[in-house]
Design a protein around this motif. Structure first.
Motif, short mmCIF file in Angstrom:
data_model
loop_
_atom_site.label_atom_id
_atom_site.label_comp_id
_atom_site.label_asym_id
_atom_site.label_seq_id
_atom_site.Cartn_x
_atom_site.Cartn_y
_atom_site.Cartn_z
N UNK A 547 -2.22 1.95 -0.73
CA UNK A 547 -1.01 2.78 0.08
C UNK A 547 -0.61 2.07 0.96
N UNK A 548 -1.23 1.29 1.69
CA UNK A 548 -0.43 0.56 2.79
C UNK A 548 0.68 -0.14 2.29
N UNK A 549 0.74 -0.69 0.97
CA UNK A 549 1.63 -1.38 0.54
C UNK A 549 2.74 -0.68 -0.21
N UNK A 550 2.72 0.71 -0.29
CA UNK A 550 3.45 1.68 -0.85
C UNK A 550 3.27 1.54 -2.37
N UNK A 551 1.97 1.43 -2.85
CA UNK A 551 1.92 1.44 -4.43
C UNK A 551 0.77 2.58 -4.80
#
Length: 564
Positions: A547-551
């Motif tokens: 989630x943090x990596x936008x994935x």
């Protein structure tokens, strides 16, 4: 090779059997039909099938012997030992070679191997002829990670002429806790010919042909081993071989299993993944497959040729195999004369080729909808995280359909999960950890995780791959690997047990907290930093990293720490 048959297509009609049963007819080429029975709108999940109910009359019994509790121990150490009279009786004064120990061993002896390399340079003469009733034992807990037997020599088989093998397993022998490699041309690690050895808790890797070859009337028990990166096959069975192949991992090889001749092994609860083909069945073989996971193979999951007829499940004894996500076909029946009956398996109907009578048995779906793993109920706190990662093949369950969410995670397993999930870029040069051999199953993942700064080793040059990872180490690894920082390290004061966070971990834990990687069940304010991380917790942490990596999309949870 030309394959016969056609893809399955749904028939236009179905007929009502009763108020709670529907029968769908599937067309499978050349007028053949496959029947899919649906009861109460639900499908049988493979984890609901009991493989232990396999009919005994269909499977030859496996008679194996254990070393007696009073067996004499013979100690071997290639670094400190000496092949001379008077040695071998204690670990302080061991023999140097397995070959010499075998020359001295009597029935019932246990040859205990110290960590080290056992090869021609250390004094071994191949093949190693394991005498009847003798046990060859290394380190079962690590599956022989540091006990490496490498080499081969010629043996004249009664059924296959001259062969190049590492170990010949005679009657009532046991091989456990070792790593075996035969790097020679057409080399086989362990040869079983009309005998009944136990082969367990070991690693078979980098052999030019296969890990274990079973011929004649061989009837071994091959259990809880790793077969990885063998160029030919993981296990080959031929002639009238029988036996039991249970709970092994077959990965990154030619055929995971090659089952030929008239052999009839029981193949149960194995993980067969990422091979060229999962299970290759030929000639007149009739293996019984139950509760295996056969997925992500580069060509076919199960391929059948010749006049072979595998047992993939019957109405009385469903198969319970998970056969999915294989590149070409999940089940490829290239046998033009026989139909395969496959009852009670989880198979993609669109990836069945040839004459296959596919019947899915049924169970009731629990309230709230189906779950991916039988021990992860609909209301389980980490269910969504686990299933999200499982759907991307980042994590996997066990052959019995369970996930075991509360089991701990080793450092090697964590490195593998991180590498699969985040596909991290290289940030530093590789390092050779002295306790991670190049043929260790997680070697590549550990190197990748290290080079991307997700994990590090210990000052003594070790990685401790089998050590269970604490929650704080998992969070530090994710924060460091993702390059996360926090402007306010006091955010850790949110936790009631913040004083238990080691000094080295305060900054990365603060970063992981501020970036919402932390999920604490059952109490959000309690970090439990030094408790071993469970499989469910690692799944939640890694999902939040995605989630943090936008994935990945955020998943609402009352256990997600949102302190800033």
């Amino acid at each position: 090779m030309k394959y016969w048959g056609s893809h399955i297509s749904l028939a236009k009609n179905f007929r009502l059997l009763s108020s709670s049963h529907l029968r769908y007819t599937l067309r499978v080429g050349a007028g053949l039909t496959a029947i899919l029975v649906v009861s109460s709108g639900s499908i049988l999940l493979p984890n609901e099938v009991n493989a232990d109910t396999t009919h005994p009359e269909n499977i030859a019994p496996t008679h194996t012997a254990q070393a007696p509790a009073t067996a004499a121990a013979i100690y071997v150490n290639p670094a400190t030992g000496a092949d001379r009279a008077g040695a071998g009786a204690t670990s302080a004064a061991p023999y140097k070679s397995i070959s010499f120990a075998l020359s001295q061993a009597q029935t019932g002896a246990v040859i205990q191997l110290a960590p080290g390399n056992y090869n021609q340079e250390s004094g071994e003469t191949f093949p190693l002829l394991l005498k009847p009733g003798v046990t060859l034992r290394g380190d079962e807990a690590s599956k022989g990670q540091a006990i490496l037997i490498t080499g081969g020599g010629f043996y004249t088989s009664r059924t296959f002429a001259r062969q190049d093998i590492t170990i010949l397993a005679e009657q009532d022998t046991t091989i456990t806790g070792v790593t075996v490699t035969n790097p020679n041309s057409r080399g086989t690690a362990v040869w079983v010919e009309s005998t009944n050895p136990i082969i367990k808790n070991s690693t078979f890797t980098n052999s030019v042909r296969e890990g274990v070859f079973v011929t004649g009337t061989g009837n071994p028990k091959i259990e809880s081993n790793i077969f990885v990166q063998n160029k030919g096959n993981g296990i080959s069975t031929v002639r009238a071989a029988q036996g039991e192949i249970r709970n092994n991992l077959f990965q990154d090889t030619g055929f995971g299993l090659s089952i030929n001749g008239t052999s009839t092994p029981l193949v149960v609860e194995n993980q067969i993944v990422q091979n060229q083909d999962g299970v290759y069945i030929s000639e007149s073989a009739k293996p019984v497959l139950r509760k295996n996971v056969i997925q992500n193979n580069k060509r076919d999951g199960v391929i059948v040729i010749g006049s072979a007829v595998p047992d993939l499940g019957t109405s009385e004894n469903p198969g319970g195999n998970l056969i999915r996500n294989n590149t070409r076909y999940d089940v490829n029946n290239a046998n033009k004369t026989s139909q395969i009956l496959a009852v009670g398996n989880d198979i993609d109907q669109k990836k069945i080729f040839g004459s296959v009578n596919f019947v899915a048995a049924t169970v009731d779906v629990p309230p709230g909808g189906p779950v991916a793993f039988k021990d992860v109920p609909a209301n389980y706190w980490a269910k969504t995280y686990i299933e999200a990662l499982a759907s991307q093949n980042i994590i996997a369950g066990f052959p019995d359909g369970s996930f075991k969410p509360n089991e701990p995670v080793t450092r090697a397993q964590f490195a593998t999960i991180v590498t699969k999930a985040l596909k991290p870029p290289t940030k530093r040069a590789a390092i050779q950890f002295k306790d991670v051999a190049s043929n260790f199953w997680a070697y590549a993942a550990i190197q990748s995780a290290y080079q991307s700064q997700f994990v590090s080793g210990y000052p003594d040059g070790t990685f401790k791959p089998q050590q269970q990872i604490p929650r704080v180490q998992a969070l530090v690894a994710l924060a460091n690997g993702l390059g996360l920082t926090a402007s306010n390290q006091n955010v850790v004061s949110f936790y009631t047990d913040a004083a238990q966070i080691p000094n080295y971990a305060i900054a990365p834990v603060a970063a992981a907290t501020a970036r919402q990687l932390v999920i604490n069940y059952p109490t959000a304010k309690q970090l439990n930093p030094n408790r071993e991380a469970t499989r469910a917790e690692v799944a939640a942490f890694v999902y939040q990293a995605l989630v943090n990596a936008g994935r990945a999309q955020p998943i609402p949870s009352s256990y997600l720490v949102t302190a800033q």
